[in-house]
Design an enzyme around this catalytic site. Sequence first.
Site, PDB file in Angstrom:
ATOM      1  N   TYR A 153      -1.843  -0.046  10.992  1.00  0.00           N
ATOM      2  CA  TYR A 153      -2.067  -0.784   9.728  1.00  0.00           C
ATOM      3  C   TYR A 153      -0.875  -0.584   8.793  1.00  0.00           C
ATOM      4  O   TYR A 153      -0.296  -1.551   8.276  1.00  0.00           O
ATOM      5  CB  TYR A 153      -3.356  -0.286   9.054  1.00  0.00           C
ATOM      6  CG  TYR A 153      -3.451  -0.640   7.579  1.00  0.00           C
ATOM      7  CD1 TYR A 153      -3.675  -1.956   7.187  1.00  0.00           C
ATOM      8  CD2 TYR A 153      -3.299   0.337   6.591  1.00  0.00           C
ATOM      9  CE1 TYR A 153      -3.748  -2.291   5.830  1.00  0.00           C
ATOM     10  CE2 TYR A 153      -3.374   0.012   5.239  1.00  0.00           C
ATOM     11  CZ  TYR A 153      -3.603  -1.298   4.865  1.00  0.00           C
ATOM     12  OH  TYR A 153      -3.665  -1.632   3.521  1.00  0.00           O
TER      13      TYR A 153
ATOM     14  N   THR B 237       0.817  -1.219   0.000  1.00  0.00           N
ATOM     15  CA  THR B 237       0.000   0.000   0.000  1.00  0.00           C
ATOM     16  C   THR B 237       0.853   1.273   0.000  1.00  0.00           C
ATOM     17  O   THR B 237       1.964   1.289   0.555  1.00  0.00           O
ATOM     18  CB  THR B 237      -0.926   0.011   1.238  1.00  0.00           C
ATOM     19  OG1 THR B 237      -1.480   1.311   1.412  1.00  0.00           O
ATOM     20  CG2 THR B 237      -0.189  -0.352   2.518  1.00  0.00           C
ATOM     21  N   ASP B 238       0.284   2.347  -0.551  1.00  0.00           N
ATOM     22  CA  ASP B 238       0.950   3.660  -0.498  1.00  0.00           C
ATOM     23  C   ASP B 238       1.085   4.139   0.944  1.00  0.00           C
ATOM     24  O   ASP B 238       1.927   4.991   1.247  1.00  0.00           O
ATOM     25  CB  ASP B 238       0.199   4.698  -1.350  1.00  0.00           C
ATOM     26  CG  ASP B 238      -1.270   4.895  -0.962  1.00  0.00           C
ATOM     27  OD1 ASP B 238      -1.773   4.152  -0.100  1.00  0.00           O
ATOM     28  OD2 ASP B 238      -1.906   5.815  -1.527  1.00  0.00           O
TER      29      ASP B 238
ATOM     30  N   LYS C 133       1.997  -3.274   7.288  1.00  0.00           N
ATOM     31  CA  LYS C 133       2.197  -3.524   5.857  1.00  0.00           C
ATOM     32  C   LYS C 133       3.628  -3.176   5.433  1.00  0.00           C
ATOM     33  O   LYS C 133       4.229  -3.890   4.631  1.00  0.00           O
ATOM     34  CB  LYS C 133       1.203  -2.694   5.035  1.00  0.00           C
ATOM     35  CG  LYS C 133      -0.249  -3.080   5.188  1.00  0.00           C
ATOM     36  CD  LYS C 133      -0.589  -4.424   4.586  1.00  0.00           C
ATOM     37  CE  LYS C 133      -0.474  -4.448   3.072  1.00  0.00           C
ATOM     38  NZ  LYS C 133      -0.871  -5.781   2.521  1.00  0.00           N
TER      39      LYS C 133
END
Length: 333
Positions: free
Chosen positions: A148, A124-125, A152
């Site tokens: 989160y 994810t960005d 990641k």
Amino acid sequence: MRLIVTGGCGFIGSNFIRYVLNTYRDVEVVNVDNLSYGSNLNNLKDLEDDKRYRFVRGSINDPNLMSGLVKDADAVVNFAAESHVDRSIADPWTFFRSNTEGILVILEAMRRSGGDVRLVQVGTDESYGDILQGSFKEEDRLKPSSPYAASKASADLFCLAYHRTYGLNVCITRCTNNFGPYQFPEKLIPKTIIRAMLNLKIPIYGSGKNVRDWIYVLDHCEALDMVLRNGKKGEVYNVSSGNELSNLQVVDRILKLMGKPRGLIEFVEDRPGHDVRYSLDSSKIRSELGWRPRHSFMEALKNTVEWYTSNEWWWKSLASEQVLHPTPWKLKW
Ligand code: NAD
């Protein structure tokens, strides 16, 4: 190609499985999903009779399960994750277990299999953190803001370390915010559409000026497929469409498409650590693999609004008051 897709009962994973099975004849998919709260077997109901598709209810955190599956596979695409930032603020451990420990179990299964199984880690960005001006490139440092994003980013680092130390065949993608059919109703776009249908207030965090770059889920699926087939080992690929909009602009557009009044908007207390702006430079995947988004933002948003308005059967049982809550990070999950 024998493909393991993890987290395939979620939003992007289910779109990806449908995409590959519709695009290629010679693909077999095993979908491993532990059916966490955001999953939905209805996402793939139309594929139940497809002989090339098999569902295994299980966790990527189960070493025996993953070793058994990986030894017979050509590739793994790992979508399995807890994915809602708000919930990670209330319950970080669940995120660490699925998102970080889980990838380590997959990497270990690959290492022990001794084969050349390819892994695409769907990142994810949010791992880069926010950026006020300009856009992140793949080699920029990771500076996650939420539990989160930290879980990641850690997963990405394990993947890179396993490539460097053990020579594993790993690619990482980092994509911006997805939208489209089958997205769990707690996320901004489906939540806005559903609350507007029900004539409920639409909560917007803080001033609504936080910027996200939106991508239609099928454009993301196509990018993942290109990385799976042609990505270079050990490389990271940013994926973005260049649709940077504030949350307020997104909600405004949805209300306009639905013919609902702006008066439904309600500004609510911001969530802690809320990133101001995400932006990715995706020139690498465009020039090296020839990817480009095919869907315009407004056309895709219109399709998405139409999908939710005509598929009430899909979201009705999922859209509890808790899921549609204005400030979910304050809840105990
Ligand atoms: P989602 O929550 O809809 O789906 C995640 C799926 O993973 C669910 O079906 C869940 O049951 C499953 N899962 C969770 N933990 C598991 C475990 N331990 N073992 C097996 N299955 C497990 O999420 P999504 O939006 O489809 O996101 C999929 C992936 O893409 C995630 O890794 C996410 O970080 C990444 N991603 C999402 C976005 C986005 O905008 N949604 C953007 C970039 C990257």
